[in-house]
Design an enzyme around this catalytic site. Sequence first.
Site, PDB file in Angstrom:
ATOM      1  N   CYS A   1     -32.070 -40.575  62.902  1.00  0.00           N
ATOM      2  CA  CYS A   1     -32.586 -39.681  62.129  1.00  0.00           C
ATOM      3  C   CYS A   1     -31.997 -39.655  60.902  1.00  0.00           C
ATOM      4  O   CYS A   1     -32.329 -39.145  59.745  1.00  0.00           O
ATOM      5  CB  CYS A   1     -32.512 -38.274  62.802  1.00  0.00           C
ATOM      6  SG  CYS A   1     -30.804 -37.933  63.166  1.00  0.00           S
TER       7      CYS A   1
ATOM      8  N   ASP B   1     -28.658 -38.800  60.299  1.00  0.00           N
ATOM      9  CA  ASP B   1     -27.540 -37.856  60.445  1.00  0.00           C
ATOM     10  C   ASP B   1     -26.321 -38.369  61.183  1.00  0.00           C
ATOM     11  O   ASP B   1     -26.509 -39.243  62.080  1.00  0.00           O
ATOM     12  CB  ASP B   1     -27.751 -36.442  61.292  1.00  0.00           C
ATOM     13  CG  ASP B   1     -28.999 -35.818  60.264  1.00  0.00           C
ATOM     14  OD1 ASP B   1     -28.914 -35.836  59.181  1.00  0.00           O
ATOM     15  OD2 ASP B   1     -29.699 -35.094  61.013  1.00  0.00           O
TER      16      ASP B   1
ATOM     17  N   CYS C   1     -28.254 -31.550  60.927  1.00  0.00           N
ATOM     18  CA  CYS C   1     -29.049 -30.388  60.978  1.00  0.00           C
ATOM     19  C   CYS C   1     -28.326 -29.311  61.848  1.00  0.00           C
ATOM     20  O   CYS C   1     -27.187 -29.496  62.286  1.00  0.00           O
ATOM     21  CB  CYS C   1     -30.352 -30.542  61.787  1.00  0.00           C
ATOM     22  SG  CYS C   1     -29.771 -31.344  63.522  1.00  0.00           S
TER      23      CYS C   1
ATOM     24  N   CYS D   1     -30.412 -34.422  68.741  1.00  0.00           N
ATOM     25  CA  CYS D   1     -29.143 -34.114  68.405  1.00  0.00           C
ATOM     26  C   CYS D   1     -28.232 -34.050  69.286  1.00  0.00           C
ATOM     27  O   CYS D   1     -27.069 -34.302  69.271  1.00  0.00           O
ATOM     28  CB  CYS D   1     -29.258 -32.719  67.735  1.00  0.00           C
ATOM     29  SG  CYS D   1     -31.117 -32.428  66.555  1.00  0.00           S
TER      30      CYS D   1
HETATM   31 FE1  FES Z   1     -30.374 -35.576  63.098  1.00  0.00          FE
HETATM   32 FE2  FES Z   1     -30.314 -33.366  64.159  1.00  0.00          FE
HETATM   33  S1  FES Z   1     -32.018 -34.060  63.114  1.00  0.00           S
HETATM   34  S2  FES Z   1     -28.892 -34.880  64.449  1.00  0.00           S
END
Ligand code: FES
Length: 149
Positions: A50, A52, A75, A119
């Site tokens: 994603c 992150d 997030c 996540c």
């Molecule tokens: Fe990337 Fe939650 S959307 S870790």
Amino acid sequence: MASDFKELEELVMEDMRRVYSEQVIDHFQNPRNLGEIPDSDGFSTITGPCGDTLEISLRVRGDRIINANFWTDGCGPSIASGSMTTELAKGKSIAEARSITQNDIMNSLGGLPEENEHCALLAANTLHEAIKDYIALKKEPWKKGYRRR
Ligand code: FES
């Protein structure tokens, strides 16, 4: 003006409660173990598909995790997952912490919406990599001098 803000805040909370459990909201708003342990005994940073990034650092004594911290630019559920993962890892032996799974994290958080399950996987994977780093450094401590963090 202040009451308008209060009303807006309550509306946002209502929306969040429709989607997330109380535990997710609590860990997202009051993250435990946030930050990095300096000169940690095990460290990992992973950027998920994603985009992150989540980091976990460990302090280990006698093969027991006595402290675990996390950081993320992700997030709300990634903050909650990092927070819960470090809470779950603290006090565990290395063998016990290695077996912490995505499901353990999700269950401890009272569940996550399907679109946020990854996540918790990112947090579990980051913990496992930090443990691998600890094991590698234990075998070859001189490598710590080459670590950037
Ligand atoms: Fe990337 Fe939650 S959307 S870790």
